[in-house]
Design a protein around this motif. Structure first.
Motif, PDB file in Angstrom:
ATOM      1  N   ILE A  41      15.437  28.804  94.385  1.00  0.00           N
ATOM      2  CA  ILE A  41      16.402  27.584  93.678  1.00  0.00           C
ATOM      3  C   ILE A  41      17.010  26.387  94.523  1.00  0.00           C
ATOM      4  O   ILE A  41      16.958  26.231  96.012  1.00  0.00           O
ATOM      5  N   VAL A  42      16.737  25.648  94.331  1.00  0.00           N
ATOM      6  CA  VAL A  42      17.282  24.161  94.507  1.00  0.00           C
ATOM      7  C   VAL A  42      18.720  23.802  93.993  1.00  0.00           C
ATOM      8  O   VAL A  42      18.716  23.589  92.733  1.00  0.00           O
ATOM      9  N   GLN A  43      19.775  23.956  94.273  1.00  0.00           N
ATOM     10  CA  GLN A  43      20.748  22.901  94.263  1.00  0.00           C
ATOM     11  C   GLN A  43      21.080  21.485  94.794  1.00  0.00           C
ATOM     12  O   GLN A  43      21.257  21.421  95.660  1.00  0.00           O
ATOM     13  N   ALA A  44      21.426  20.558  93.328  1.00  0.00           N
ATOM     14  CA  ALA A  44      21.040  19.782  93.952  1.00  0.00           C
ATOM     15  C   ALA A  44      22.358  18.873  94.425  1.00  0.00           C
ATOM     16  O   ALA A  44      23.388  19.411  93.190  1.00  0.00           O
ATOM     17  N   LYS A  45      22.650  17.915  94.958  1.00  0.00           N
ATOM     18  CA  LYS A  45      23.578  17.809  95.402  1.00  0.00           C
ATOM     19  C   LYS A  45      23.897  16.066  94.966  1.00  0.00           C
ATOM     20  O   LYS A  45      25.088  15.811  94.339  1.00  0.00           O
ATOM     21  N   ASN A  46      23.145  15.351  94.250  1.00  0.00           N
ATOM     22  CA  ASN A  46      23.199  14.308  93.637  1.00  0.00           C
ATOM     23  C   ASN A  46      22.018  13.265  92.954  1.00  0.00           C
ATOM     24  O   ASN A  46      20.777  14.563  92.763  1.00  0.00           O
ATOM     25  N   GLN A  47      22.181  12.376  92.145  1.00  0.00           N
ATOM     26  CA  GLN A  47      20.882  11.846  91.582  1.00  0.00           C
ATOM     27  C   GLN A  47      19.521  12.368  92.735  1.00  0.00           C
ATOM     28  O   GLN A  47      18.186  11.883  91.272  1.00  0.00           O
ATOM     29  N   ASN A  48      19.784  11.769  93.639  1.00  0.00           N
ATOM     30  CA  ASN A  48      18.262  11.281  94.164  1.00  0.00           C
ATOM     31  C   ASN A  48      17.753  12.715  95.124  1.00  0.00           C
ATOM     32  O   ASN A  48      16.285  13.345  94.990  1.00  0.00           O
ATOM     33  N   ASP A  49      18.347  13.574  94.482  1.00  0.00           N
ATOM     34  CA  ASP A  49      17.883  14.893  94.853  1.00  0.00           C
ATOM     35  C   ASP A  49      17.220  15.830  93.749  1.00  0.00           C
ATOM     36  O   ASP A  49      16.271  16.389  94.297  1.00  0.00           O
ATOM     37  N   ILE A  50      17.671  14.776  92.483  1.00  0.00           N
ATOM     38  CA  ILE A  50      17.239  15.601  90.810  1.00  0.00           C
ATOM     39  C   ILE A  50      15.650  14.938  91.035  1.00  0.00           C
ATOM     40  O   ILE A  50      14.434  15.645  90.887  1.00  0.00           O
ATOM     41  N   LEU A  51      15.946  13.643  91.615  1.00  0.00           N
ATOM     42  CA  LEU A  51      14.679  12.691  91.489  1.00  0.00           C
ATOM     43  C   LEU A  51      13.564  13.625  92.607  1.00  0.00           C
ATOM     44  O   LEU A  51      12.099  13.506  92.470  1.00  0.00           O
ATOM     45  N   LYS A  52      13.928  13.859  93.626  1.00  0.00           N
ATOM     46  CA  LYS A  52      13.195  14.053  94.548  1.00  0.00           C
ATOM     47  C   LYS A  52      12.745  16.199  94.129  1.00  0.00           C
ATOM     48  O   LYS A  52      11.521  15.848  94.431  1.00  0.00           O
ATOM     49  N   VAL A  53      13.367  16.391  93.666  1.00  0.00           N
ATOM     50  CA  VAL A  53      12.910  18.408  93.452  1.00  0.00           C
ATOM     51  C   VAL A  53      11.830  17.823  91.873  1.00  0.00           C
ATOM     52  O   VAL A  53      10.220  18.410  91.976  1.00  0.00           O
ATOM     53  N   ILE A  54      12.253  16.854  90.982  1.00  0.00           N
ATOM     54  CA  ILE A  54      10.916  16.803  90.123  1.00  0.00           C
ATOM     55  C   ILE A  54       9.910  16.435  90.584  1.00  0.00           C
ATOM     56  O   ILE A  54       8.843  17.207  90.524  1.00  0.00           O
ATOM     57  N   GLU A  55       9.824  15.527  91.455  1.00  0.00           N
ATOM     58  CA  GLU A  55       7.866  14.980  91.887  1.00  0.00           C
ATOM     59  C   GLU A  55       7.463  15.627  92.784  1.00  0.00           C
ATOM     60  O   GLU A  55       6.372  15.954  93.249  1.00  0.00           O
ATOM     61  N   LEU A  56       8.451  16.303  93.481  1.00  0.00           N
ATOM     62  CA  LEU A  56       7.967  17.568  94.695  1.00  0.00           C
ATOM     63  C   LEU A  56       6.975  18.625  93.646  1.00  0.00           C
ATOM     64  O   LEU A  56       6.642  19.141  93.403  1.00  0.00           O
ATOM     65  N   ALA A  57       7.924  19.634  92.429  1.00  0.00           N
ATOM     66  CA  ALA A  57       7.184  19.833  91.951  1.00  0.00           C
ATOM     67  C   ALA A  57       6.093  19.639  90.463  1.00  0.00           C
ATOM     68  O   ALA A  57       5.020  20.139  90.660  1.00  0.00           O
ATOM     69  N   ARG A  58       6.151  18.256  90.565  1.00  0.00           N
ATOM     70  CA  ARG A  58       5.148  17.837  89.508  1.00  0.00           C
ATOM     71  C   ARG A  58       3.610  17.620  90.629  1.00  0.00           C
ATOM     72  O   ARG A  58       2.737  17.944  90.227  1.00  0.00           O
ATOM     73  N   ARG A  59       4.122  17.170  91.782  1.00  0.00           N
ATOM     74  CA  ARG A  59       2.385  16.855  92.729  1.00  0.00           C
ATOM     75  C   ARG A  59       2.311  18.324  93.449  1.00  0.00           C
ATOM     76  O   ARG A  59       0.922  17.996  93.255  1.00  0.00           O
ATOM     77  N   HIS A  60       2.814  19.405  92.824  1.00  0.00           N
ATOM     78  CA  HIS A  60       2.487  20.679  93.476  1.00  0.00           C
ATOM     79  C   HIS A  60       2.117  21.659  92.283  1.00  0.00           C
ATOM     80  O   HIS A  60       1.575  22.738  92.526  1.00  0.00           O
ATOM     81  N   ALA A  61       2.086  20.755  90.821  1.00  0.00           N
ATOM     82  CA  ALA A  61       1.896  21.981  90.135  1.00  0.00           C
ATOM     83  C   ALA A  61       2.533  22.792  89.915  1.00  0.00           C
ATOM     84  O   ALA A  61       2.084  23.459  89.127  1.00  0.00           O
ATOM     85  N   LEU A  62       3.600  22.600  90.278  1.00  0.00           N
ATOM     86  CA  LEU A  62       4.597  24.302  90.384  1.00  0.00           C
ATOM     87  C   LEU A  62       4.872  24.171  88.762  1.00  0.00           C
ATOM     88  O   LEU A  62       6.040  23.362  88.633  1.00  0.00           O
ATOM     89  N   PRO A  63       5.888  24.660  88.352  1.00  0.00           N
ATOM     90  CA  PRO A  63       6.465  25.284  87.087  1.00  0.00           C
ATOM     91  C   PRO A  63       8.109  24.723  87.188  1.00  0.00           C
ATOM     92  O   PRO A  63       8.878  25.013  88.447  1.00  0.00           O
ATOM     93  N   LEU A  64       8.797  24.226  87.039  1.00  0.00           N
ATOM     94  CA  LEU A  64      10.233  23.579  87.357  1.00  0.00           C
ATOM     95  C   LEU A  64      11.064  24.167  85.664  1.00  0.00           C
ATOM     96  O   LEU A  64      10.887  24.316  85.048  1.00  0.00           O
ATOM     97  N   ALA A  65      12.107  24.962  86.212  1.00  0.00           N
ATOM     98  CA  ALA A  65      12.825  24.850  85.241  1.00  0.00           C
ATOM     99  C   ALA A  65      14.234  24.671  85.714  1.00  0.00           C
ATOM    100  O   ALA A  65      14.540  24.282  87.051  1.00  0.00           O
ATOM    101  N   VAL A  66      15.469  23.723  84.466  1.00  0.00           N
ATOM    102  CA  VAL A  66      16.480  22.848  85.025  1.00  0.00           C
ATOM    103  C   VAL A  66      17.479  24.165  84.213  1.00  0.00           C
ATOM    104  O   VAL A  66      17.522  24.140  83.490  1.00  0.00           O
ATOM    105  N   ARG A  67      18.935  24.004  85.298  1.00  0.00           N
ATOM    106  CA  ARG A  67      19.601  24.578  84.975  1.00  0.00           C
ATOM    107  C   ARG A  67      21.346  23.760  85.426  1.00  0.00           C
ATOM    108  O   ARG A  67      21.179  23.302  85.829  1.00  0.00           O
TER     109      ARG A  67
END
Length: 172
Positions: A41-67
């Motif tokens: 579970i990644v609790q983002a604090k800013n827009q940059n965090d969101i960008l990093k998490v999405i890129e990381l999930a995409r790069r490693h083909a991990l399922p991603l859910a946004v809450r």
């Protein structure tokens, strides 16, 4: 685990893994019938965090859910064996009473929007449950008690910053 790279200094949010004492509490969503177990579970604090998490999930083909509020009846705001991007820390609500505008971050809940707008006589046509997330409700259309008079929540959206699944930031 590729998620450990989020502990770098350029990441402001919090990473909660399955062995963390707060993991079970933080993975819960509104619908108690949904019991999914994300890798992290990644609790983002800013827009940059969101960008990093999405890129990381995409790069490693991990399922991603946004809450945002975690109020999705079928459990779309969580996942098994993937990354849960928790936006609850991004909950700022700013009021411009002169322009009659409300700026809302993606993790804000409807109750907070109502409370912020009421002293200024401002209302956003939104859902009926105060702990629903504004972002999910808005992008889903948003129907509530005021819809007949003021339209759907999405009808009141005049600008948005969206991060796409490919990691692009689109600002309107």
């Amino acid at each position: 685990m590729p998620l450990n790279s989020l502990n770098a200094t350029s990441f402001a949010g919090q990473l909660v893994l399955s062995d963390s004492p707060e993991y079970d509490n933080k993975r819960r969503v509104w619908n108690g019938l949904i019991d999914r177990k994300p890798l992290a579970i990644v609790q983002a604090k800013n827009q940059n965090d969101i960008l990093k998490v999405i890129e990381l999930a995409r790069r490693h083909a991990l399922p991603l859910a946004v809450r945002g509020g975690g109020h999705s009846l079928p459990g779309l705001s969580t996942c098994d064996d993937g990354v849960l991007l928790d936006l609850s820390q991004l909950n700022q609500i700013n009021i411009d009473p002169v322009a009659r505008l409300i700026s809302i971050e993606s993790g804000a809940l409807l109750g907070g929007v109502d409370a912020a707008g009421a002293p200024h006589g401002l209302v956003v046509p939104a859902g009926v449950v105060s702990h629903t997330g504004v972002a999910g409700l808005t992008l889903g259309g948003g129907m509530g008690w005021l819809s007949r008079r003021f339209g759907l929540t999405i009808d009141s959206l005049i600008a948005v910053d969206i991060v796409t699944a490919s990691g692009d930031l689109i600002c309107t």
